[in-house]
Design a protein around this motif. Structure first.
Motif, PDB file in Angstrom:
ATOM      1  N   PHE A  51     -40.640 -21.221 132.843  1.00  0.00           N
ATOM      2  CA  PHE A  51     -39.250 -21.024 133.258  1.00  0.00           C
ATOM      3  C   PHE A  51     -38.481 -22.342 133.241  1.00  0.00           C
ATOM      4  CE2 PHE A  51     -36.785 -21.878 137.158  1.00  0.00           C
ATOM      5  CZ  PHE A  51     -35.617 -21.168 136.874  1.00  0.00           C
ATOM      6  N   VAL A  52     -39.087 -23.415 133.738  1.00  0.00           N
ATOM      7  CA  VAL A  52     -38.426 -24.723 133.775  1.00  0.00           C
ATOM      8  C   VAL A  52     -38.139 -25.213 132.357  1.00  0.00           C
ATOM      9  CG1 VAL A  52     -38.745 -27.153 134.357  1.00  0.00           C
ATOM     10  CG2 VAL A  52     -39.340 -25.384 136.017  1.00  0.00           C
ATOM     11  N   ARG A  53     -39.104 -25.087 131.477  1.00  0.00           N
ATOM     12  CA  ARG A  53     -38.905 -25.565 130.099  1.00  0.00           C
ATOM     13  C   ARG A  53     -37.769 -24.795 129.417  1.00  0.00           C
ATOM     14  NH1 ARG A  53     -44.560 -25.422 130.199  1.00  0.00           N
ATOM     15  NH2 ARG A  53     -44.625 -23.576 128.848  1.00  0.00           N
ATOM     16  N   ARG A  54     -37.702 -23.496 129.657  1.00  0.00           N
ATOM     17  CA  ARG A  54     -36.638 -22.701 129.033  1.00  0.00           C
ATOM     18  C   ARG A  54     -35.280 -23.007 129.653  1.00  0.00           C
ATOM     19  NH1 ARG A  54     -39.806 -16.846 128.658  1.00  0.00           N
ATOM     20  NH2 ARG A  54     -41.244 -17.455 126.980  1.00  0.00           N
ATOM     21  N   ALA A  55     -35.233 -23.150 130.979  1.00  0.00           N
ATOM     22  CA  ALA A  55     -33.957 -23.420 131.650  1.00  0.00           C
ATOM     23  C   ALA A  55     -33.374 -24.760 131.213  1.00  0.00           C
ATOM     24  CB  ALA A  55     -34.152 -23.394 133.160  1.00  0.00           C
ATOM     25  N   LEU A  56     -34.245 -25.747 130.948  1.00  0.00           N
ATOM     26  CA  LEU A  56     -33.802 -27.081 130.548  1.00  0.00           C
ATOM     27  C   LEU A  56     -33.829 -27.270 129.036  1.00  0.00           C
ATOM     28  CD1 LEU A  56     -35.597 -29.253 133.278  1.00  0.00           C
ATOM     29  CD2 LEU A  56     -33.299 -28.262 133.321  1.00  0.00           C
ATOM     30  N   SER A  57     -34.169 -26.214 128.315  1.00  0.00           N
ATOM     31  CA  SER A  57     -34.230 -26.252 126.833  1.00  0.00           C
ATOM     32  C   SER A  57     -35.169 -27.345 126.346  1.00  0.00           C
ATOM     33  CB  SER A  57     -32.816 -26.461 126.251  1.00  0.00           C
ATOM     34  OG  SER A  57     -31.952 -25.415 126.651  1.00  0.00           O
ATOM     35  N   LEU A  58     -36.329 -27.453 126.973  1.00  0.00           N
ATOM     36  CA  LEU A  58     -37.342 -28.431 126.546  1.00  0.00           C
ATOM     37  C   LEU A  58     -38.099 -27.851 125.353  1.00  0.00           C
ATOM     38  CD1 LEU A  58     -38.658 -29.593 130.035  1.00  0.00           C
ATOM     39  CD2 LEU A  58     -36.751 -30.498 128.674  1.00  0.00           C
ATOM     40  N   PRO A  59     -38.254 -28.636 124.281  1.00  0.00           N
ATOM     41  CA  PRO A  59     -38.725 -28.049 123.013  1.00  0.00           C
ATOM     42  C   PRO A  59     -40.222 -27.813 122.898  1.00  0.00           C
ATOM     43  CG  PRO A  59     -38.244 -30.377 122.724  1.00  0.00           C
ATOM     44  CD  PRO A  59     -37.844 -30.039 124.123  1.00  0.00           C
ATOM     45  N   ARG A  60     -41.041 -28.591 123.601  1.00  0.00           N
ATOM     46  CA  ARG A  60     -42.480 -28.559 123.306  1.00  0.00           C
ATOM     47  C   ARG A  60     -43.241 -27.664 124.273  1.00  0.00           C
ATOM     48  NH1 ARG A  60     -45.114 -33.712 123.740  1.00  0.00           N
ATOM     49  NH2 ARG A  60     -46.534 -33.159 122.041  1.00  0.00           N
ATOM     50  N   ASP A  61     -44.004 -26.735 123.701  1.00  0.00           N
ATOM     51  CA  ASP A  61     -44.897 -25.876 124.469  1.00  0.00           C
ATOM     52  C   ASP A  61     -46.362 -26.200 124.212  1.00  0.00           C
ATOM     53  OD1 ASP A  61     -43.006 -24.339 125.848  1.00  0.00           O
ATOM     54  OD2 ASP A  61     -42.657 -23.107 124.075  1.00  0.00           O
ATOM     55  N   ALA A  62     -46.611 -27.289 123.464  1.00  0.00           N
ATOM     56  CA  ALA A  62     -47.986 -27.717 123.174  1.00  0.00           C
ATOM     57  C   ALA A  62     -47.945 -29.175 122.740  1.00  0.00           C
ATOM     58  CB  ALA A  62     -48.602 -26.843 122.077  1.00  0.00           C
TER      59      ALA A  62
END
Length: 623
Positions: free
Chosen positions: A430-441
């Protein structure tokens, strides 16, 4: 001359004859009225209504065995003037005739019912398999009515009429209650369609007849007398749960009114419901008196329209629920911002899909600005600052409310405890999506890029004294190394993007390690634990949460020679010989002496295996 006289005499005789007929008719009508008056005066108990007290009738109805069919009623007059309820005694069916039974006192053994109906009514049988359930519901309503000392026909507006209407406010928009915490739910009055499965009652009315009994009935002042069986028979569930070790939590549904000026939630209940009143500080450090002293207290209570104090009147009516929490306590420290507020807020409010009002106390404007993107992703409504709303005299009304947040362990959501089956990776995603952070790995090794190692630098306490040498050692091990110098006022989006770009995060135990939640899953966190037997708190605050986030975790515990404490105390001091024994002096001593009282010089030769382990973790995660 005689013919006119005879004609005139015939007219006089005709008048006399008509007068005699009129007097005869008057005598007959008078005798009839005298007979009716005599019958009614000699047996007053047979009147359709006992205007002094209906309790004997209700007691009789309660003690009488159930009839073979349930009578349902419907209004036959749409007139807005005929909106009151009336008490009708339905005579027994067996062998009864309308004229001989309706309106008389039932004899021993006869079956009867007493119902509340609207104006002119059609009384009908209900057939079908639900007869018994509806019979029990009618008897329960009679039980409740018979238990009150007041005559239903003379209840004032604060009793039968207005109370039931106020209890029904907002019920059309109630969300489904899925929480595992105790909750109270007020149920609107049950109304049943009059036209469903209707059959005429033999011996009373045909299927097309209506009996206009308006002239024989006394209109009652109460507009609603029937209440639900659940409200009258089921005790009100506790509004608040005080069993959790981290926070007291209140969760309730119904006609809910938040008086912002008084910081009070009022749940409108029936007059017969036992009163409840609780005081809660909506912050997740329940056992910390210092912390909780900085949190505004919220009162949660029940009240009815018949109480001595008037109910607050809504100035803002919402269809979405409310979640109330404090931004007091220890917020302003990123660890507490997330562990005490943001993680439990996500766990509590996620179920509402953004359609929830965030009611906040102890609001700091800068805090709202810093975490604006996260708050907007949790709720699409503007936050309600309780202090500002109170100054404006606002009363906000909701169909459902939660006071305080459901917190588990530090920075962690435990799936088995979450009412919605959430876990810590759901929050970091949720945090990565809310802040538009690109890396999931982590970055793939095949890309030819070196893995990135980022060091969280500290400037006041627990400083890494040989930082330059540490960076060179990391580069020699195969990393692209850098240092992060974030501050409390920095944009969370900028800090998040910087951390998300790293594959390994290194830092001395402290709030800065909270930034690990921006790392992509599979990345590595290396925590440098200061001297002083602090392994347990390092594990609890960051080690266990890191693993719960899907990160790889390495814990490096410094030795005596790496701590600046060796310059303050002799080597035979208890701080070196028995550091855990000094924990008995309390956390304040631990923080002042063992945390803020020392800096660190890492033995790079001793630390090199940790760098090698981090490199190996990177290759495993990037495959």
């Amino acid at each position: 001359m005689k013919q006119p006289q005879q004609g005139g005499g015939g007219g006089v005789l005709g008048v006399r004859f008509e007068s005699q007929r009129f007097r005869l008719l008057s005598i007959v009508v008078g005798c009839f009225l005298i007979s009716v008056t005599f019958l009614l005066s000699s047996r007053p108990e047979t009147t359709a209504f006992d205007t002094l007290s209906p309790k004997p009738w209700l007691e009789e109805a309660r003690s009488t065995p159930a009839t073979s069919a349930i009578k349902t009623v419907k209004s036959s007059s749409p007139s807005p003037k005929l909106g009151r309820d009336f008490l009708v005694d339905v005579a027994p069916r067996q062998g009864a005739q309308q004229g001989e039974n309706h309106g008389r006192q039932p004899s021993a053994g006869e079956k009867t019912e007493t119902e509340w109906v609207k104006d002119t009514v059609i009384i009908e049988d209900r057939a079908g398999g639900s007869e018994r359930a509806e019979q029990e519901e009618a008897e329960s309503a009679l039980d409740a009515a018979a238990g009150t000392d007041r005559h239903p026909g003379v209840q004032d507006d604060t009793q039968a009429g207005r109370t039931t209407q106020e209890e029904a406010v907002h019920h059309d928009d109630l969300p489904v209650q899925t929480t595992a915490q105790p909750a109270v739910e007020t149920t609107p009055p049950t109304t049943k369609p009059a036209q469903q499965d209707q059959l005429p009652v033999p011996g009373l009315f045909s299927d097309k007849e209506t009996q206009n009994v308006g002239g024989r009935m006394m209109k009652l002042q109460a507009e609603k007398v029937t209440t639900t069986t659940e409200q009258q028979q089921t005790p009100l569930a506790p509004l608040c749960d005080f069993s959790d070790r981290r926070a007291d939590i209140c969760d309730f549904t119904g006609d809910i009114r938040l008086d912002a000026n008084a910081s009070t939630y009022t749940v409108v209940v029936a007059p017969t419901t036992p009163a409840q009143s609780h005081k809660v500080r909506p912050y997740q450090r329940k056992g910390d008196a210092t912390c909780m002293g900085r949190v505004t207290e919220i009162t949660v209570r029940t009240s009815s329209s018949s109480s001595s104090s008037p109910l607050p009147q809504c100035t803002h009516t919402h269809t979405a629920p409310a979640v109330t929490f404090s931004i007091g306590g220890y917020t302003g420290n990123i660890f507490h911002d997330f562990s005490d507020v943001l993680v439990p807020l996500y766990n509590t409010a996620h179920r509402y899909g953004g359609d929830v009002h965030l009611v906040m106390t102890n609001v700091a404007p800068w805090w709202l600005v810093k975490y604006d993107k996260l708050l907007r992703s949790i709720s699409r409504h503007a936050p309600i600052d309780l202090a500002n709303a109170g100054g404006a005299g606002e009363v906000h009304c909701f169909p459902h409310a939660v006071v305080s947040l459901r917190a588990h362990r530090e920075l962690t959501i435990e799936r088995h405890r979450s009412a919605d089956g959430l876990a810590t990776p759901d929050f970091t995603r949720f945090v990565r999506r809310a802040l538009s952070l690109p890396r999931d790995a982590p970055t793939r090794a095949a890309d030819g890029k070196k893995p990135r190692l980022l060091i969280i630098a500290r400037h006041r306490t627990r400083i890494l004294l040989n930082l330059g040498d540490f960076i060179r050692a990391a580069e020699e091990a195969g990393f692209e190394a850098a240092m992060s110098e974030s501050d409390v006022g920095d944009s969370i989006s900028r800090v998040g993007a910087q951390i998300n770009a790293a594959d390994v995060l290194v830092g001395v135990h402290g709030a800065g390690l909270t930034n690990m939640m921006f790392l992509p899953p599979g990345a590595t966190l290396v925590q440098l634990v200061p001297w002083g037997g602090l392994q347990w708190i390092a594990r609890m605050d960051y080690g266990d949460p890191a693993e719960a986030m899907g990160l790889r975790y390495v814990q490096y515990e410094i030795g005596v020679d790496e701590s600046s404490l060796k310059e303050k105390y002799p080597r035979d001091h208890e701080i070196f010989t028995n550091p855990t024994g000094m924990h008995k002096k309390g956390f304040g001593f631990m923080r002042q002496t063992l945390m803020d009282g020392q800096n660190i010089t890492v033995d790079l030769a001793r630390f090199r295996p940790v760098l090698q382990e981090a490199i190996a973790n990177y290759h495993l995660a990037a495959q």
